[in-house]
Enzyme design. Structure first.
Site, PDB file in Angstrom:
ATOM      1  N   ASP A   1      -6.904   3.851  -3.539  1.00 23.91           N
ATOM      2  CA  ASP A   1      -5.874   3.540  -2.399  1.00 23.91           C
ATOM      3  C   ASP A   1      -6.184   2.225  -1.902  1.00 23.91           C
ATOM      4  O   ASP A   1      -7.328   2.034  -1.501  1.00 23.91           O
ATOM      5  CB  ASP A   1      -5.716   4.769  -1.515  1.00 23.91           C
ATOM      6  CG  ASP A   1      -4.622   4.793  -0.669  1.00 23.91           C
ATOM      7  OD1 ASP A   1      -3.616   5.024  -1.147  1.00 23.91           O
ATOM      8  OD2 ASP A   1      -4.849   4.130   0.601  1.00 23.91           O
TER       9      ASP A   1
ATOM     10  N   ASN B   1       1.157  -5.370   4.502  1.00 24.96           N
ATOM     11  CA  ASN B   1       2.712  -5.686   4.260  1.00 24.96           C
ATOM     12  C   ASN B   1       3.231  -6.215   5.334  1.00 24.96           C
ATOM     13  O   ASN B   1       4.169  -7.148   5.312  1.00 24.96           O
ATOM     14  CB  ASN B   1       3.083  -4.362   3.883  1.00 24.96           C
ATOM     15  CG  ASN B   1       3.695  -4.136   2.461  1.00 24.96           C
ATOM     16  OD1 ASN B   1       3.515  -5.349   1.746  1.00 24.96           O
ATOM     17  ND2 ASN B   1       4.097  -3.313   1.882  1.00 24.96           N
TER      18      ASN B   1
ATOM     19  N   ASP C   1       3.999  -6.704  -2.644  1.00 23.52           N
ATOM     20  CA  ASP C   1       4.274  -6.248  -4.362  1.00 23.52           C
ATOM     21  C   ASP C   1       3.305  -7.211  -5.076  1.00 23.52           C
ATOM     22  O   ASP C   1       3.021  -6.632  -6.205  1.00 23.52           O
ATOM     23  CB  ASP C   1       5.593  -6.623  -4.532  1.00 23.52           C
ATOM     24  CG  ASP C   1       6.831  -5.633  -3.933  1.00 23.52           C
ATOM     25  OD1 ASP C   1       6.260  -4.490  -3.616  1.00 23.52           O
ATOM     26  OD2 ASP C   1       8.020  -5.882  -4.091  1.00 23.52           O
TER      27      ASP C   1
ATOM     28  N   GLU D   1       0.610   2.767  -2.502  1.00 26.03           N
ATOM     29  CA  GLU D   1      -0.499   1.884  -3.094  1.00 26.03           C
ATOM     30  C   GLU D   1      -1.491   3.076  -3.464  1.00 26.03           C
ATOM     31  O   GLU D   1      -2.781   2.586  -3.495  1.00 26.03           O
ATOM     32  CB  GLU D   1      -1.011   1.144  -1.550  1.00 26.03           C
ATOM     33  CG  GLU D   1      -1.607   2.053  -0.694  1.00 26.03           C
ATOM     34  CD  GLU D   1      -0.433   2.662   0.327  1.00 26.03           C
ATOM     35  OE1 GLU D   1      -1.202   3.339   1.476  1.00 26.03           O
ATOM     36  OE2 GLU D   1       0.807   2.365   0.184  1.00 26.03           O
TER      37      GLU D   1
END
Length: 177
Positions: A50, A58, A67, A93
């Site tokens: 993860d 983000n 992304d 993720e």
């Protein structure tokens, strides 16, 4: 038609953003590996990974850069996928890597190697001109016991992943013995 059908199957099992296989492919492949384990007794390792603090990353840099991080992590996992080792994006993720025919210690070494590769990644944010080099990931490593379901293997390994996060992130659990 056969070639088109094969291409559609491939597209349906691949995550379009990262290029690794998707959750559906993971579940199907995991079941095949569990059946093979029952017949051969060969070890089956599972790595759950993860990206650390991805939501705040983000929020700070934007979803396009997020992304890009996912694409680069996916690329690194694809590069590590050889000799039967296969990477999957489970969602968001979170990633999984199936590691057949290798003992837990070797699977853990692989996770540690991937952790170091991700830690060294550097991405240029073209919008701001800043270089982002604080990307890390946490890992949980498990081995199929032969006495559990695929879901319980995933759940057990996922708990190790969350233990790595609780202990400060950017680490592999369990710790080596």
């Amino acid at each position: 038609l056969q070639q088109q059908a094969e291409q559609l199957r491939e597209e349906a099992s691949r995550d379009p953003l990262t290029g690794v296989l998707n959750r559906r492919a993971f579940m199907l492949t995991l079941e095949r590996h569990l059946q093979a384990h029952a017949a051969s007794g060969q070890p089956l390792g599972l790595i759950m990974a993860d990206i650390d603090r991805f939501k705040s990353f983000n929020d700070e840099y934007g979803h396009l850069l997020g992304d890009q991080v996912l694409r680069i992590v996916g690329k690194r996992l694809r590069e590590a996928s050889k000799e039967g080792i296969t990477a999957y994006r489970l969602g968001g993720e979170e990633f999984a890597i199936l590691v057949p025919n290798r003992a837990l210690a070797l699977t853990r070494q692989m996770a540690e190697s991937l952790r170091r590769i991700i830690e060294r990644m550097s991405i240029l944010d073209r919008k701001s001109g800043r270089r982002i080099d604080h990307i890390t990931a946490s890992f949980g490593v498990g081995e199929y016991s032969g006495q559990e379901t695929g879901d319980s293997l995933v759940e057990r390994t996922d708990k190790l992943l969350y233990k790595a996060k609780e202990l400060g992130r950017n680490r592999v659990m369990p710790l080596p013995s």
